[in-house]
Write an enzyme that holds these catalytic residues in place. Structure first.
Site, PDB file in Angstrom:
ATOM      1  N   GLU A 256      38.955  37.126  53.005  1.00 45.84           N
ATOM      2  CA  GLU A 256      37.728  37.272  53.787  1.00 45.84           C
ATOM      3  C   GLU A 256      37.433  38.742  54.108  1.00 45.84           C
ATOM      4  OE1 GLU A 256      35.325  35.370  54.594  1.00 45.84           O
ATOM      5  OE2 GLU A 256      36.131  33.436  53.920  1.00 45.84           O
ATOM      6  N   GLU A 259      36.113  40.310  50.897  1.00 45.99           N
ATOM      7  CA  GLU A 259      34.768  39.865  50.526  1.00 45.99           C
ATOM      8  C   GLU A 259      33.701  40.479  51.422  1.00 45.99           C
ATOM      9  OE1 GLU A 259      35.866  35.428  48.722  1.00 45.99           O
ATOM     10  OE2 GLU A 259      34.785  35.625  50.626  1.00 45.99           O
ATOM     11  N   GLU A 260      33.953  40.551  52.717  1.00 41.49           N
ATOM     12  CA  GLU A 260      32.908  40.977  53.651  1.00 41.49           C
ATOM     13  C   GLU A 260      32.803  42.496  53.790  1.00 41.49           C
ATOM     14  OE1 GLU A 260      33.229  39.000  57.380  1.00 41.49           O
ATOM     15  OE2 GLU A 260      32.948  36.993  56.518  1.00 41.49           O
TER      16      GLU A 260
END
Length: 371
Positions: A256, A259-260
């Site tokens: 996460e 990805e962010e």
């Protein structure tokens, strides 16, 4: 062979005498192996005396519809299962009813049952893959249920691929209900004994992670989301996301963050977790707060979900009204600060294998592990 299953009838009421036979019609006399054509009575002046050597016309045996064949087998099986002798009326005196039942029973034994495998709890699992007519499926399902009951099976699971969704109604009419659905299939289940059942429910929790990532300048990695409840609020928050199927908590937190924000990071510890109920689609929610150590530092936001991403001084982060007024966020912020100051110990991931050889992680107190 034609079988009529039903209640007893009055033989006097339904018996035709020879002189009562309808005129200008052809009466079919059915036997087990062939159809004989009986001509109607002729005028006495023109009627040709019958001869013993005159052959009777024979019609070819019509093809049997497989659905009707299966349906007949189902009716007979139900009668035999309940020890009921069905009233069988044959349209030919040459057919012996018990023999006819034996022949249909033999046909029934040749009917293909649904392919299934035994589960570990006294039930069976049926996984369909090939196209099948709904009528044939209904008959096969009824016969299979009868067999499973004889074998003492209890729970029956049917996995229907999305391309066979037309069979759902058939299964529901036979007592099945929805258990869960995935993008490519629907799982149906039935409890053959009836009443209350111990079958496991559908998945009850959604699992999420939040990532606390701080650099050596005591700056914390934060994002603003461009969708959901935080869209347009200006709130800066930790990167968060949902754990995917088959994914470990530690792996999900690292993914996460990448990805962010495009930041590479290493999982360190689980600092805390929270459980809530009636969250998404009436399911419970488990949220794990994870601490990660940054490996890279150049922030690049994910355009699809993130409005902005940056490194923010810790004091500026905790000063936000959202952090100060939201009890849960304030509490986990205090935990993060205690960890940074050395006053708190979380849980590190210890790789382990189950008795079946499946790999996973045990999350254990990090301080106790060092000891």
């Amino acid at each position: 062979m034609v079988l009529i299953l039903g209640p007893p009838t009055n033989p006097k009421k339904h018996t035709l005498k020879s002189n009562d036979e309808p005129q200008n019609q052809t009466t079919a006399k059915l036997t087990t192996h062939r159809c004989r054509i009986l001509s109607p009575p002729r005028c006495p002046r023109h009627q040709k005396p019958p001869t013993a050597d005159e052959p009777e016309p024979v019609l070819p045996h019509p093809p049997v519809d497989p659905t009707l064949k299966l349906a007949s087998a189902v009716l007979l099986r139900q009668a035999l299962d309940h020890h009921v002798s069905p009233n069988v009326r044959c349209l030919s005196n040459s057919v012996n009813p018990p023999a006819a039942m034996e022949q249909v029973a033999a046909t029934m034994e040749q009917v293909k049952l649904l392919t299934s495998v035994n589960d570990q709890h006294g039930g069976v699992i049926v996984e369909l893959s090939e196209p099948i007519d709904s009528g044939i499926f209904a008959s096969m399902l009824r016969i299979s249920i009868s067999e499973w009951r004889k074998l003492g099976k209890k729970g029956v699971w049917i996995k229907l691929p999305i391309e066979l969704c037309s069979l759902v109604e058939v299964a529901v009419k036979e007592g099945f209900w929805y258990h869960h659905a995935e993008p490519t299939y629907l799982m149906l289940v039935s409890w053959l004994p009836g009443g209350a059942h111990p079958l496991p429910p559908n998945a009850s929790h959604r699992v999420g992670v939040g990532a606390f990532v701080m650099n050596e300048k005591r700056e914390v990695l934060v994002v603003q989301e461009n969708s959901g409840i935080f869209r347009g609020t200006g709130i800066w928050k930790f990167p968060t996301g949902v754990v995917e199927e088959g994914e470990d908590l530690c792996t999900a937190a690292v993914r996460e963050v990448k990805e962010e924000t495009a930041i590479d990071a290493e999982f360190m510890e689980i600092l805390a977790f929270r459980q809530t109920h009636k969250a998404y689609f009436e399911k419970s929610d488990l949220f794990f707060l994870c601490m990660l150590r940054p490996i890279s530092f150049d922030v690049q936001r994910q355009e699809a979900e993130i409005e902005a991403a940056k490194w923010m001084p810790w004091d500026e982060y905790v000063a936000q009204p959202f952090v100060q007024k939201t009890e849960f966020v304030k509490h986990i912020s205090d935990i993060c600060l205690a960890k940074v100051d050395g006053d708190y110990t979380g849980f590190c991931a210890i790789p382990t294998a189950s008795s079946g050889g499946q790999m996973g992680h045990v999350y254990q107190n990090a301080q106790g592990r060092r000891r």
